[in-house]
Write a protein that holds these residues in place. Structure first.
Motif, PDB file in Angstrom:
ATOM      1  N   THR A 283     -20.387   0.375  -0.385  1.00  0.00           N
ATOM      2  CA  THR A 283     -19.855   1.225  -1.284  1.00  0.00           C
ATOM      3  C   THR A 283     -18.470   1.053   0.029  1.00  0.00           C
ATOM      4  OG1 THR A 283     -19.504   3.013  -0.751  1.00  0.00           O
ATOM      5  CG2 THR A 283     -21.200   2.225  -1.145  1.00  0.00           C
ATOM      6  N   VAL A 284     -17.365   1.389  -0.719  1.00  0.00           N
ATOM      7  CA  VAL A 284     -15.222   1.740  -0.281  1.00  0.00           C
ATOM      8  C   VAL A 284     -14.779   1.853  -1.450  1.00  0.00           C
ATOM      9  CG1 VAL A 284     -15.189  -1.312  -0.957  1.00  0.00           C
ATOM     10  CG2 VAL A 284     -13.708   0.055   0.966  1.00  0.00           C
ATOM     11  N   GLY A 285     -13.716   2.379  -0.685  1.00  0.00           N
ATOM     12  CA  GLY A 285     -12.475   2.863  -1.138  1.00  0.00           C
ATOM     13  C   GLY A 285     -12.368   4.689  -0.574  1.00  0.00           C
TER      14      GLY A 285
ATOM     15  N   LEU B 153      -5.052   4.146  -3.267  1.00  0.00           N
ATOM     16  CA  LEU B 153      -4.493   5.079  -2.462  1.00  0.00           C
ATOM     17  C   LEU B 153      -3.027   5.328  -2.752  1.00  0.00           C
ATOM     18  CD1 LEU B 153      -4.128   4.188   0.792  1.00  0.00           C
ATOM     19  CD2 LEU B 153      -5.637   6.073   0.020  1.00  0.00           C
TER      20      LEU B 153
ATOM     21  N   ARG C 104      -8.834  11.579   4.242  1.00  0.00           N
ATOM     22  CA  ARG C 104      -6.830  11.340   4.628  1.00  0.00           C
ATOM     23  C   ARG C 104      -6.827  12.606   4.811  1.00  0.00           C
ATOM     24  NH1 ARG C 104      -4.853   6.475   4.895  1.00  0.00           N
ATOM     25  NH2 ARG C 104      -2.965   7.573   4.990  1.00  0.00           N
TER      26      ARG C 104
ATOM     27  N   ASP D   8     -21.943   1.462   3.726  1.00  0.00           N
ATOM     28  CA  ASP D   8     -21.150   2.578   2.926  1.00  0.00           C
ATOM     29  C   ASP D   8     -19.466   2.154   4.640  1.00  0.00           C
ATOM     30  OD1 ASP D   8     -18.419   4.320   3.110  1.00  0.00           O
ATOM     31  OD2 ASP D   8     -19.997   5.609   3.772  1.00  0.00           O
TER      32      ASP D   8
ATOM     33  N   GLY E   3     -10.560   5.410  -5.949  1.00  0.00           N
ATOM     34  CA  GLY E   3     -10.555   4.857  -4.575  1.00  0.00           C
ATOM     35  C   GLY E   3      -9.209   3.447  -4.095  1.00  0.00           C
TER      36      GLY E   3
ATOM     37  N   PRO F 171     -14.424   8.625   0.331  1.00  0.00           N
ATOM     38  CA  PRO F 171     -15.742   8.931   1.496  1.00  0.00           C
ATOM     39  C   PRO F 171     -17.222   8.815  -0.032  1.00  0.00           C
ATOM     40  CG  PRO F 171     -14.267  10.446   1.541  1.00  0.00           C
ATOM     41  CD  PRO F 171     -13.733   9.861   0.723  1.00  0.00           C
TER      42      PRO F 171
ATOM     43  N   ASN G 219      -6.837   9.935  -3.417  1.00  0.00           N
ATOM     44  CA  ASN G 219      -7.537   8.843  -3.202  1.00  0.00           C
ATOM     45  C   ASN G 219      -7.552   8.650  -4.845  1.00  0.00           C
ATOM     46  OD1 ASN G 219      -9.112   6.386  -3.664  1.00  0.00           O
ATOM     47  ND2 ASN G 219     -10.000   6.454  -0.970  1.00  0.00           N
TER      48      ASN G 219
ATOM     49  N   THR H 133       0.745  -0.964   0.089  1.00  0.00           N
ATOM     50  CA  THR H 133      -0.037  -0.821   0.066  1.00  0.00           C
ATOM     51  C   THR H 133       0.658   1.250   0.048  1.00  0.00           C
ATOM     52  OG1 THR H 133      -2.265   0.833   1.307  1.00  0.00           O
ATOM     53  CG2 THR H 133      -0.251   0.246   2.272  1.00  0.00           C
TER      54      THR H 133
ATOM     55  N   ILE I 289      -6.382  -4.331  -1.899  1.00  0.00           N
ATOM     56  CA  ILE I 289      -6.697  -6.006  -0.038  1.00  0.00           C
ATOM     57  C   ILE I 289      -8.671  -6.291  -0.614  1.00  0.00           C
ATOM     58  CG2 ILE I 289      -8.014  -3.835   0.780  1.00  0.00           C
ATOM     59  CD1 ILE I 289      -6.051  -7.041   2.004  1.00  0.00           C
ATOM     60  N   THR I 290      -9.410  -5.341  -0.597  1.00  0.00           N
ATOM     61  CA  THR I 290     -11.099  -5.360  -1.058  1.00  0.00           C
ATOM     62  C   THR I 290     -11.328  -6.676  -1.785  1.00  0.00           C
ATOM     63  OG1 THR I 290     -11.541  -3.164  -0.646  1.00  0.00           O
ATOM     64  CG2 THR I 290     -13.384  -4.199  -2.109  1.00  0.00           C
TER      65      THR I 290
ATOM     66  N   ILE J 240     -16.260   9.897   7.722  1.00  0.00           N
ATOM     67  CA  ILE J 240     -14.807   9.552   7.235  1.00  0.00           C
ATOM     68  C   ILE J 240     -14.505  11.040   6.312  1.00  0.00           C
ATOM     69  CG2 ILE J 240     -13.306   8.549   6.190  1.00  0.00           C
ATOM     70  CD1 ILE J 240     -14.566   7.311   8.788  1.00  0.00           C
TER      71      ILE J 240
ATOM     72  N   THR K 247      -6.422  -1.414   3.603  1.00  0.00           N
ATOM     73  CA  THR K 247      -5.512  -2.637   3.955  1.00  0.00           C
ATOM     74  C   THR K 247      -5.240  -3.284   4.717  1.00  0.00           C
ATOM     75  OG1 THR K 247      -4.813  -1.490   0.948  1.00  0.00           O
ATOM     76  CG2 THR K 247      -3.277  -3.686   2.330  1.00  0.00           C
ATOM     77  N   GLU K 248      -4.811  -2.252   6.127  1.00  0.00           N
ATOM     78  CA  GLU K 248      -3.936  -2.092   6.763  1.00  0.00           C
ATOM     79  C   GLU K 248      -4.890  -3.005   8.097  1.00  0.00           C
ATOM     80  OE1 GLU K 248      -3.894   0.888   5.673  1.00  0.00           O
ATOM     81  OE2 GLU K 248      -2.107   1.261   5.755  1.00  0.00           O
TER      82      GLU K 248
HETATM   83  C1  6R9 Z   1     -10.484  -0.944   2.046  1.00  0.00           C
HETATM   84  C2  6R9 Z   1      -9.522   0.223   1.480  1.00  0.00           C
HETATM   85  C3  6R9 Z   1      -8.132   2.893   2.597  1.00  0.00           C
HETATM   86  C4  6R9 Z   1      -8.300   4.218   2.649  1.00  0.00           C
HETATM   87  C5  6R9 Z   1      -8.695   5.185   3.612  1.00  0.00           C
HETATM   88  C6  6R9 Z   1      -9.764   6.078   3.419  1.00  0.00           C
HETATM   89  C7  6R9 Z   1     -10.208   5.946   1.947  1.00  0.00           C
HETATM   90  C8  6R9 Z   1     -11.890   3.695   2.343  1.00  0.00           C
HETATM   91  C9  6R9 Z   1     -13.577   4.258   2.932  1.00  0.00           C
HETATM   92  C10 6R9 Z   1     -12.512   4.923   2.771  1.00  0.00           C
HETATM   93  C11 6R9 Z   1     -14.235   6.504   3.929  1.00  0.00           C
HETATM   94  C12 6R9 Z   1     -15.150   4.732   3.265  1.00  0.00           C
HETATM   95  N1  6R9 Z   1     -12.008   5.152   2.221  1.00  0.00           N
HETATM   96  N2  6R9 Z   1     -13.322   3.014   2.891  1.00  0.00           N
HETATM   97  N3  6R9 Z   1     -13.254   7.123   3.160  1.00  0.00           N
HETATM   98  N4  6R9 Z   1     -15.519   5.620   3.325  1.00  0.00           N
HETATM   99  N5  6R9 Z   1     -15.976   4.324   3.059  1.00  0.00           N
HETATM  100  O1  6R9 Z   1      -9.447   1.124   0.408  1.00  0.00           O
HETATM  101  O2  6R9 Z   1      -8.660   0.149   1.590  1.00  0.00           O
HETATM  102  O3  6R9 Z   1      -6.499   0.588  -0.448  1.00  0.00           O
HETATM  103  O4  6R9 Z   1      -5.919   0.537   1.740  1.00  0.00           O
HETATM  104  O5  6R9 Z   1      -7.639   2.409   1.134  1.00  0.00           O
HETATM  105  O6  6R9 Z   1      -9.119   4.781   1.827  1.00  0.00           O
HETATM  106  O7  6R9 Z   1      -8.561   6.828   3.270  1.00  0.00           O
HETATM  107  O8  6R9 Z   1      -7.757   5.379   4.795  1.00  0.00           O
HETATM  108  P1  6R9 Z   1      -6.709   1.016   1.161  1.00  0.00           P
END
Ligand code: 6R9
Length: 697
Positions: free
Chosen positions: A434-436, A575, A564, A460, A573, A438, A570, A313, A359-360, A561, A465-466
C-alpha cells in the motif's frame, strides 16, 4: 500551538485493536527471500548508511555502465549553511536506463519473457508485449522522436492513458536522453498547459481518448485546449503525437468523422463515436510515424547525473514544482526498492495499480519492475468497473503474486460484500503493498485478512515524488508488521524526528520526519528553480531533508506516519495544495476570498472543505456551490473537486491578516474545542462559521 497538531485531520487512526499487535512475515516467503530475517536487514542497513559506496556499488554491478564514475561515488551538501545544496551519485559514469531495462535482459536471453500484460478498461480487451518486442517499439519510437527534432535534454510532455504506448514513450525519451514530463491524464487543459509551459516542452504525446469505467474522456480535445493556451501565451508546441486508441482508422483525409468505419483499434468491436479535431501541421498519428521507423536505435550514453524525468508535485504555495530525477541514482534506487520491498523473483507476476501519471506509476509500474526483468501489468480500468470485484478478477486472471495499491482503493472496496473478493481465486498472492497515505488499521486488517487470506505480507510503503522510491517500509520476509505503521527505513535512509525548534527526538515521540543523508533516488532539484528546492526541503531544518510529514516513533522503534504538516491535502493519495484550490475558487466572479482545508473522508482519506467569502451583493446558493465545484474541476481536474463548500461572510484571521487554518479545520469537522484564539482579530466569526456549516458536513 504547533503545526504538528494534525489530530483533526486523522481520526482514521482509531486503534480499537491492540496497536502493538505484530504480524510475522509469512513462512512461505522466507526460504527464498532476498532478505530472510530482521537481523540480516539490520546488518545490510548498517552497511548501507555507514558505507553507502560499498553498499550501492555492489547493487550497481548488475547494470551496464558504459564507463565508470570519474569523480567521487557520492558527493553532496545537505547543509544550506555551508553553501548550495547538491547531491551527486556516480558522477561521470555513463549509462542508459532504457538499455538497462531492455537490451540488458534481451542479451541475458530474457527477450521472450512477457514484460507487460495489458488489461484494458473492458475485461475483454487485453494484450501483452515481450521484452524483445518492447525493445523494438522503444527503438522505433526513439527514432521517431529524433526525426521530429527532439534532442538530448529536451523536455517531452506525455498525457496518456494506461496503455503500453505510454511506457514505450517514456523509455524512448530515456533512450535518446530526452526528459519526460508526464502529466496525469485526469488533469484539466489549464493544468496541462501550466506544466507544458513551465517545463518548456518541445513536443507532446497523447492518445485520442480513453474509457475510464463507463466514462469516456476525449483526451485530444483537452490537449487541443491546452496547446491553444500555450500558443496564446507565446510558447506554441509544434509537435503533437496522437496514439490511436479508440478512434477507428481514418477516412481519406485522416480525420475521424461520424461516418468513418466503425471498428475500434483496441478490439474487434464497434468503436466509440469520439470526435476529434486535427491540426495537420502539428498533429501526427503515432501509427503513421512508427510505420517506417527503424527498429534499431543506439542508446545515448548519459551521465549518471543527467536528468531522466521531471514530474510535477503540488507545492504549498500553489504553483506545482517540477521535481527532477537523474538517470543513475534513480535507476539504482527504483530497481533496488522494487526488488527488496516486493522480494521480486523471476516468476513473479507483479501488479501496481497506480497510474503512470503519478510517481508510483513511474517507479513501480515502469522502471522498478522492468529493471528487475519481471512481468508486470498495465491496467487501464478502475476498481469498480464492471463491478467492485475487478481487482480480484484481474489477480485471478493473471495469477498475480505481488500486488500494490492505495488505501483509498482498499477503503472503497471494503464497503462491498466480501464475496466480491472471495469469489475470485487469490491463492497466487504473496505480498500486498500500500502507498499514498496513511492506512488506517481497519483497512490494513481487511487487506490482510480478506484479500490476503492471512497468508500474505503487507508492506505499507511510505515515500514521496521527491524520494524517487520507498524510504520507510517493511521488508516482507524480515519485518514484523503493525497495522498502520510503515515500520523501518529502507537501505540508505537515516530518518530522524525533530521538534519544532529542530532538536532530534531520541526514542519514542512525535515530530517532523526528516532524513539526515542522501540516498540515490532523492530528487536533485526543482526544474528551473533550485532556490525553491533549497527553501522547500532544506531551509526549515538546516542539515536535513524535510519531508513535510509528521511521524511518531513507538517504544519498539516503529515509525508511524501521521500525515502532512503543511497546507497540503491528500485526496485519495493525490497531493493537492490548498492554495491551488483556493486560487481556482477566487477566480469566480462572486468570490472575494476563499480558504480550503483538509477534512477527513471515510474513503478518500481526506477531502477538501472550502470556505468562501462572497463579494458584496452576491448570495450563497446551491447553484453557486455547483458552479464553484465545476470551477475547481475545470481548473485542476475532477479529482480535486471539493466535497464541501460553505458560506463564510468572514474568515478567522490573525491580527497580521493570516488565515488561521487550524481553526477552519476544527470548524470543518464541527469540533468546538478550537484551542487558543488569542491571536484572532475577531472572535465572533467563529460562531457564525459554525452556524453556517452545510447540513451534510
Ligand atoms: C508515493 C507518493 C507523498 C505524500 C507523503 C505522505 C503521503 C505516501 C504514505 C503516505 C503515510 C504511507 N504518503 N505514502 N503517508 N503512509 N505509506 O504517494 O508520492 O504523491 O508525492 O505523495 O503522500 O504525506 O508526503 P506523492
Amino acid at each position: 500551538m504547533s503545526d504538528l497538531d494534525t489530530s483533526t485531520s486523522y481520526p482514521l487512526h482509531i486503534h480499537h485493536h491492540d496497536p502493538n499487535a505484530k504480524y510475522d512475515p509469512p513462512q512461505h516467503l522466507i526460504d527464498n527471500a532476498h532478505v530472510k530475517s530482521f537481523d540480516q536487514y539490520q546488518q545490510l542497513y548498517q552497511l548501507s548508511v555507514k558505507d553507502p559506496e560499498a553498499f550501492w556499488s555492489k547493487l550497481a554491478e548488475q547494470f551496464h555502465w558504459e564507463s565508470k564514475p570519474t569523480g567521487q561515488f557520492l558527493n553532496y551538501n545537505f547543509d544550506i549553511r555551508k553553501g548550495p545544496i547538491y547531491i551527486k551519485w556516480l558522477e561521470g559514469a555513463k549509462t542508459n536506463i532504457s538499455y538497462n531495462m531492455l537490451d540488458r535482459h534481451v542479451k541475458n536471453e530474457l527477450g521472450n519473457k512477457v514484460a507487460f500484460y495489458w488489461e484494458g478498461n473492458d475485461p475483454g480487451d487485453n494484450g501483452k508485449i515481450t521484452y524483445n518486442e518492447l525493445l523494438v517499439q522503444v527503438s522505433k519510437f526513439a527514432n521517431v522522436l529524433k526525426k521530429l527534432g527532439v534532442n538530448k535534454g529536451d523536455r517531452v510532455a506525455i498525457y496518456m492513458p494506461m496503455i503500453v504506448e505510454l511506457v514505450i514513450c517514456m523509455l524512448a525519451c530515456a533512450r535518446i536522453g530526452a526528459v519526460h514530463s508526464i502529466v496525469f491524464a485526469g488533469f484539466s487543459a489549464e493544468s496541462l498547459s501550466d506544466r507544458i509551459l513551465d517545463a518548456n516542452c518541445c513536443a507532446l504525446v497523447t492518445a485520442d481518448g480513453v474509457w475510464r469505467g463507463s466514462k469516456l474522456l476525449n483526451l485530444k480535445s483537452i490537449v487541443d485546449r491546452a496547446l491553444e493556451i500555450c500558443k496564446d501565451k507565446g510558447k506554441p508546441v509544434d509537435t503533437c503525437v496522437v496514439v490511436r486508441h479508440l478512434t477507428p482508422f481514418e477516412n481519406s483525409n485522416g480525420v475521424y468523422t461520424e461516418d468513418s468505419p466503425d471498428e475500434c483499434p483496441v478490439a474487434k468491436r464497434p468503436c466509440t463515436k469520439l470526435k476529434i479535431s486535427w491540426s495537420p501541421e502539428r498533429d501526427f498519428w503515432w501509427s503513421d510515424l512508427m510505420h517506417d521507423a527503424s527498429e534499431y536505435c543506439d542508446p545515448e550514453w548519459m551521465d549518471a547525473e543527467d536528468p531522466l524525468f521531471m514530474l510535477y508535485t503540488s507545492g504549498s504555495t500553489g504553483k506545482p514544482k517540477g521535481v527532477l530525477h537523474t538517470v543513475g541514482g534513480y535507476m539504482l534506487y527504483a530497481v533496488a526498492t522494487c526488488k527488496y520491498v516486493f522480494d521480486l523473483q523471476p516468476d513473479d507476476i507483479y501488479w501496481c495499480t497506480a497510474d503512470v501519471g503519478w510517481i508510483t506509476g513511474h517507479t513501480y509500474v515502469c522502471y522498478g519492475p522492468l529493471g528487475n526483468a519481471v512481468t508486470g501489468i498495465i491496467f487501464e480500468g478502475t476498481p469498480f468497473y464492471p463491478d467492485a470485484g475487478r481487482f480480484w478478477a484481474v489477480i485471478e486472471k493473471y495469477k498475480v503474486t505481488k500486488f500494490y495499491t492505495a488505501p483509498t482503493a482498499i477503503r472503497s472496496l471494503m464497503k462491498f460484500d466480501d464475496s466480491f473478493v472471495t469469489k475470485h481465486d487469490r491463492s497466487s498472492l504473496k505480498i500486498l503493498g500500500t502507498v499514498g497515505e496513511p492506512i488506517n488499521p481497519e483497512a490494513w486488517l481487511w487487506y490482510h485478512k480478506i484479500v490476503g487470506n492471512e497468508n500474505c505480507a503487507i508492506v505499507d510503503t511510505f515515500w514521496q515524488t521527491e524520494t524517487g522510491g520507498h524510504v520507510i517500509t517493511p521488508l516482507p520476509a524480515a519485518t514484523k508488521t503493525k497495522p498502520g505503521s510503515a515500520t523501518f527505513p529502507f537501505f540508505g535512509i537515516v530518518p530522524a524526528l525533530l521538534t519544532d525548534d529542530g532538536k532530534e527526538i531520541v526514542g519514542p515521540g512525535e515530530g517532523y520526519l526528516v532524513f539526515k543523508q542522501p540516498w540515490p533516488g532523492i530528487m536533485r532539484t526543482v526544474f528551473n528553480n533550485h532556490e525553491r528546492f533549497e527553501i522547500t526541503y532544506f531551509k526549515k531544518f538546516p542539515g536535513y531533508y524535510t519531508t513535510g510529514d509528521g511521524a511518531k516513533r513507538d517504544e519498539e522503534g516503529y515509525l508511524w506516519i501521521t500525515g502532512r504538516i503543511d497546507d497540503m491535502v491528500n485526496v485519495s493519495g493525490h497531493l493537492l495544495s490548498t492554495a491551488e484550490v483556493e486560487s481556482a475558487l477566487i477566480e469566480h466572479e462572486a468570490v472575494s476570498e476563499a480558504a480550503s482545508v483538509s477534512h477527513p473522508h471515510h474513503i478518500k482519506g481526506e477531502c477538501i472543505y472550502c470556505f468562501v467569502t462572497l463579494k458584496e451583493g452576491e448570495t450563497f446558493s446551491d447553484d453557486l456551490v455547483k458552479e464553484l465545484t465545476a470551477a475547481v474541476r475545470l481548473k485542476i481536474g475532477p479529482f480535486a473537486q471539493p466535497d464541501y463548500i460553505q458560506n463564510a461572510p468572514a474568515l478567522p484571521k490573525t491580527r497580521s491578516g493570516k488565515i488561521m487554518r487550524r481553526i477552519l479545520r476544527k470548524i470543518a469537522v464541527n469540533d468546538r474545542d478550537i484551542g487558543d484564539t488569542s491571536t484572532l482579530a475577531d472572535e465572533s466569526v467563529i460562531d457564525l462559521l459554525f452556524k453556517l456549516r452545510p447540513k451534510d458536513a
